[in-house]
Design an enzyme around this catalytic site. Sequence first.
Site, short mmCIF file in Angstrom:
data_model
loop_
_atom_site.label_atom_id
_atom_site.label_comp_id
_atom_site.label_asym_id
_atom_site.label_seq_id
_atom_site.Cartn_x
_atom_site.Cartn_y
_atom_site.Cartn_z
N ASN A 10 28.86 13.94 119.38
CA ASN A 10 29.93 13.65 118.48
C ASN A 10 29.41 13.86 117.13
OD1 ASN A 10 27.94 11.69 117.81
ND2 ASN A 10 29.10 9.82 118.51
N ASP A 67 15.37 6.05 113.52
CA ASP A 67 16.34 4.93 114.09
C ASP A 67 15.52 3.91 115.20
OD1 ASP A 67 16.39 7.24 115.94
OD2 ASP A 67 18.46 7.50 115.21
C1 F6R Z 1 17.19 10.21 117.63
C2 F6R Z 1 18.43 10.41 117.07
C3 F6R Z 1 19.73 10.90 117.64
C4 F6R Z 1 19.23 12.01 118.50
C5 F6R Z 1 20.56 12.72 119.14
C6 F6R Z 1 20.33 13.80 120.11
O1 F6R Z 1 16.02 9.67 116.89
O2 F6R Z 1 18.45 9.94 115.80
O3 F6R Z 1 20.56 11.40 116.49
O4 F6R Z 1 18.61 13.13 117.86
O5 F6R Z 1 21.21 11.52 119.75
O6 F6R Z 1 19.71 13.34 121.18
P1 F6R Z 1 19.26 14.22 122.43
O7 F6R Z 1 17.86 15.03 121.94
O8 F6R Z 1 18.67 13.34 123.44
O9 F6R Z 1 20.24 14.93 122.92
#
Ligand code: F6R
Length: 254
Positions: free
Chosen positions: A136, A67
Site C-alpha cells: 500500500n 518501527d
Molecule cells: C519494516 C517496515 C515496513 C516494511 C514493509 C515491507 O521495518 O518498516 O515498512 O519494510 O512492510 O515488508 P517486506 O519487506 O516484508 O515486504
Amino acid sequence: MRVIVSGSYQDLSKKAAEIMAEQINKKPESVLGLATGSTPIGMYKELIAMNKDGKVDFSKVTTFNLDEYVGLTPDHDQSYDYFMWDNLFSHVNIMKEQTNIPSGIAADLPTECASYEKLVAKKGGIDIQILGVGHNGHIGFNEPSDSFTISTHVIELASQTIEANARFFEEKSQVPKKAVTMGIGAIMKARHVLLIVNDKSKAEAVRQLFSGKVDPQVPVSILQLHPNLTILVDRETADLLPLNEDSREVVLQG
Ligand code: F6R
C-alpha cells in the site's frame, strides 16, 4: 535519484550491503536507520559475512529501527527487536547500548515516541536509512492517510498491512493492530535513503515515486523529494517502472 536494477535478489542484497559498508567505512560512527521485514534479510546476511571477513566494523555505529509492534515484548519471536537480534545484531560486533528500537510495550507510548524522536536528533540524525515498502506504499509503518505525520508516533495498522504480515504469525488474529513508527520527518532528514524493492506486486505503489505527485495516500511517493535517494530494485519490478528518463541513472547488473 539513483536507480540500480539487479537481476537477482542476491545481487540486490549484495549491492545494498556494499552501500551500507561504504557508509560505515567512510564514517565508522555512522547512524544507521534500519528496517525489518523480508526485503532486507539478504542485505543483513551479506553484512554479517562482510563483518566476519573484516570488511565492515560495527563497533562504533549507532542504529535506530523504524518501527515496532505495540504489545509485543522484545523476546516475542515476531517482535522487531527479536528480528534484529536474530538477523543482524547477534552476528556482528555491534554494541547493544548503541542499538535502538522503539518500545511497543512502554506504559506511556506517546512519551516513548517523543524520547525516540529526541534521541535520533541528539545523535545527529540518520546517515543512511534502509527502507522496504508495503504493497500500500507504506514506509516504516507510515500508513496511507490524508496527511503525513512528521514525528515518531503510534499508528493503527492498515488492514492490508495486517493481511500482508499475517504470514509471519500462526493466525491473522495474532497480528498486532498497532505499531510505533518513526515519522516521515526523520526519514526525509536522513542524509541518504536506500529503498529496496524486490516484489513486482509493489510496482504500482512504487510508480507513484516517479509521478511528480506527492500523495500521503501512497507514503512512499514523498521520497521523490529526497535529495539523496537510491532505489535498488529487481528487474521484474523495474520493468513496470518508468525508468527511461534521462535524469535517472540506471545501472543494470546481473
Ligand atoms: C519494516 C517496515 C515496513 C516494511 C514493509 C515491507 O521495518 O518498516 O515498512 O519494510 O512492510 O515488508 P517486506 O519487506 O516484508 O515486504
